[in-house]
Write an enzyme that holds these catalytic residues in place. Sequence first.
Site, PDB file in Angstrom:
ATOM      1  N   LEU A  47       0.844  -1.193   0.000  1.00 28.04           N
ATOM      2  CA  LEU A  47       0.000   0.000   0.000  1.00 28.04           C
ATOM      3  C   LEU A  47       0.880   1.244   0.000  1.00 28.04           C
ATOM      4  O   LEU A  47       1.875   1.300   0.708  1.00 28.04           O
ATOM      5  CB  LEU A  47      -0.861   0.019   1.263  1.00 28.04           C
ATOM      6  CG  LEU A  47      -1.759  -1.198   1.491  1.00 28.04           C
ATOM      7  CD1 LEU A  47      -2.330  -1.175   2.909  1.00 28.04           C
ATOM      8  CD2 LEU A  47      -2.880  -1.208   0.448  1.00 28.04           C
TER       9      LEU A  47
ATOM     10  N   GLU B 121       6.332  -3.002  12.849  1.00 28.54           N
ATOM     11  CA  GLU B 121       5.847  -2.194  13.976  1.00 28.54           C
ATOM     12  C   GLU B 121       4.326  -2.163  14.060  1.00 28.54           C
ATOM     13  O   GLU B 121       3.762  -2.064  15.159  1.00 28.54           O
ATOM     14  CB  GLU B 121       6.356  -0.751  13.839  1.00 28.54           C
ATOM     15  CG  GLU B 121       5.777   0.167  14.895  1.00 28.54           C
ATOM     16  CD  GLU B 121       6.168   1.611  14.690  1.00 28.54           C
ATOM     17  OE1 GLU B 121       6.842   2.140  15.569  1.00 28.54           O
ATOM     18  OE2 GLU B 121       5.799   2.203  13.655  1.00 28.54           O
ATOM     19  N   ASP B 122       3.664  -2.257  12.923  1.00 27.84           N
ATOM     20  CA  ASP B 122       2.204  -2.108  12.929  1.00 27.84           C
ATOM     21  C   ASP B 122       1.477  -3.303  13.516  1.00 27.84           C
ATOM     22  O   ASP B 122       0.278  -3.216  13.794  1.00 27.84           O
ATOM     23  CB  ASP B 122       1.714  -1.841  11.500  1.00 27.84           C
ATOM     24  CG  ASP B 122       2.202  -0.493  11.009  1.00 27.84           C
ATOM     25  OD1 ASP B 122       2.188   0.456  11.814  1.00 27.84           O
ATOM     26  OD2 ASP B 122       2.624  -0.393   9.841  1.00 27.84           O
TER      27      ASP B 122
ATOM     28  N   ARG C 220      -6.488   3.831  10.117  1.00 26.77           N
ATOM     29  CA  ARG C 220      -6.112   2.451  10.428  1.00 26.77           C
ATOM     30  C   ARG C 220      -6.522   2.046  11.853  1.00 26.77           C
ATOM     31  O   ARG C 220      -6.864   0.902  12.098  1.00 26.77           O
ATOM     32  CB  ARG C 220      -4.598   2.270  10.289  1.00 26.77           C
ATOM     33  CG  ARG C 220      -4.052   2.561   8.889  1.00 26.77           C
ATOM     34  CD  ARG C 220      -4.433   1.481   7.899  1.00 26.77           C
ATOM     35  NE  ARG C 220      -3.946   1.781   6.562  1.00 26.77           N
ATOM     36  CZ  ARG C 220      -2.738   1.452   6.124  1.00 26.77           C
ATOM     37  NH1 ARG C 220      -1.893   0.829   6.911  1.00 26.77           N
ATOM     38  NH2 ARG C 220      -2.382   1.748   4.893  1.00 26.77           N
TER      39      ARG C 220
ATOM     40  N   HIS D 125       0.099   7.534   9.871  1.00 27.80           N
ATOM     41  CA  HIS D 125      -0.002   7.154  11.285  1.00 27.80           C
ATOM     42  C   HIS D 125       0.399   8.335  12.167  1.00 27.80           C
ATOM     43  O   HIS D 125       1.083   9.252  11.700  1.00 27.80           O
ATOM     44  CB  HIS D 125       0.961   5.998  11.588  1.00 27.80           C
ATOM     45  CG  HIS D 125       0.592   4.693  10.954  1.00 27.80           C
ATOM     46  ND1 HIS D 125       1.441   4.002  10.111  1.00 27.80           N
ATOM     47  CD2 HIS D 125      -0.526   3.944  11.043  1.00 27.80           C
ATOM     48  CE1 HIS D 125       0.852   2.881   9.719  1.00 27.80           C
ATOM     49  NE2 HIS D 125      -0.342   2.828  10.263  1.00 27.80           N
TER      50      HIS D 125
ATOM     51  N   CYS E 139       8.737   2.012  11.719  1.00 28.01           N
ATOM     52  CA  CYS E 139       7.917   0.875  11.242  1.00 28.01           C
ATOM     53  C   CYS E 139       8.704  -0.399  11.034  1.00 28.01           C
ATOM     54  O   CYS E 139       8.127  -1.479  11.003  1.00 28.01           O
ATOM     55  CB  CYS E 139       7.264   1.163   9.901  1.00 28.01           C
ATOM     56  SG  CYS E 139       7.099   2.837   9.442  1.00 28.01           S
TER      57      CYS E 139
HETATM   58  C1  CIR Z   1       1.030   0.648   4.841  1.00 26.98           C
HETATM   59  O1  CIR Z   1       0.401   1.459   4.160  1.00 26.98           O
HETATM   60  O2  CIR Z   1       0.512  -0.007   5.732  1.00 26.98           O
HETATM   61  C2  CIR Z   1       2.504   0.464   4.554  1.00 26.98           C
HETATM   62  N1  CIR Z   1       2.750   0.630   3.143  1.00 26.98           N
HETATM   63  C3  CIR Z   1       3.339   1.432   5.341  1.00 26.98           C
HETATM   64  C4  CIR Z   1       3.254   1.212   6.818  1.00 26.98           C
HETATM   65  C5  CIR Z   1       4.126   2.134   7.579  1.00 26.98           C
HETATM   66  N2  CIR Z   1       4.088   1.837   8.956  1.00 26.98           N
HETATM   67  C6  CIR Z   1       4.292   2.719   9.928  1.00 26.98           C
HETATM   68  O3  CIR Z   1       4.407   3.911   9.685  1.00 26.98           O
HETATM   69  N3  CIR Z   1       4.270   2.277  11.176  1.00 26.98           N
END
Ligand code: CIR
Length: 259
Positions: free
Chosen positions: A21, A68-69, A134, A167, A254
Amino acid sequence: MSDTFTRALARPPAASFAEGLTTADLGAPDLEKALAQHAAYCEALVGCGLELLHLPPDDRHPDSTFVEDTAVIARGAAIVTRPGAASRAGEVHAIRTALAGFFPGLDEIQAPGTVDGGDICEAGEHVFIGLSHRTNEEGAAQLARFLALQGLTSQNVDIRNVPGILHLKSGISYLGDGRMLVIEALAEHPAFSSLTVLRVPRGEEYAANAIRVNDRVLLPAGYPGVEELLRNAGDTLLTLDMSEFRKMDGGLSCLSLRF
Ligand code: CIR
């Protein structure tokens, strides 16, 4: 002071990385470069004294490098999240297995709650929880209860109308000692009024995602205004090229779970 970390969990970008994404409009990432940047990132964490735990790349989940997510770790306890993007839901299985050995009472965010770890910013005994596209209110409430059990207070910060950030931690970073690095759009937010706010110069917003790891601050390379700000504040900096992760809306925080 800030937490002392001894370990970090990381996962290299998968072959499918470019299918993840993104809203960045910076072109497709180069996988070889991303792998090299990821290796340098891991090396930097080792240089900060951490033991690195590596998960194998996961082609089925293009965003799986952004570990991290998928979990929040606080005060010796951990909770596996329910990521807010459907394509990322399956990432939690490997994380659950990896963390279970370290955190026997591993908790989990339950439906209909959603939480992305990138929305959770721990600042000493207090935690800011970003309400974003999110992380929803139900997820934030579950997380607040988990944090309270660890003796931490928390509050929500609604970022749904703040342009340009995915985020909460795309726009703020806690640097320890009561100091928060903050983009202009959030600098006057009442949530941060009791902290020392270090304002990110305009045009350098990407560098708002920095991480304090023990006695160093890791910062993306190429943001001289933020570098100067932090050097003048006495921080020891380590800069890392993050160009390929930026293309996928990802930052320094992340790429690892630190504990
Ligand atoms: C997303 O859109 O979920 C990933 N492409 C990027 C996530 C980045 N994560 C973060 O900042 N903790």
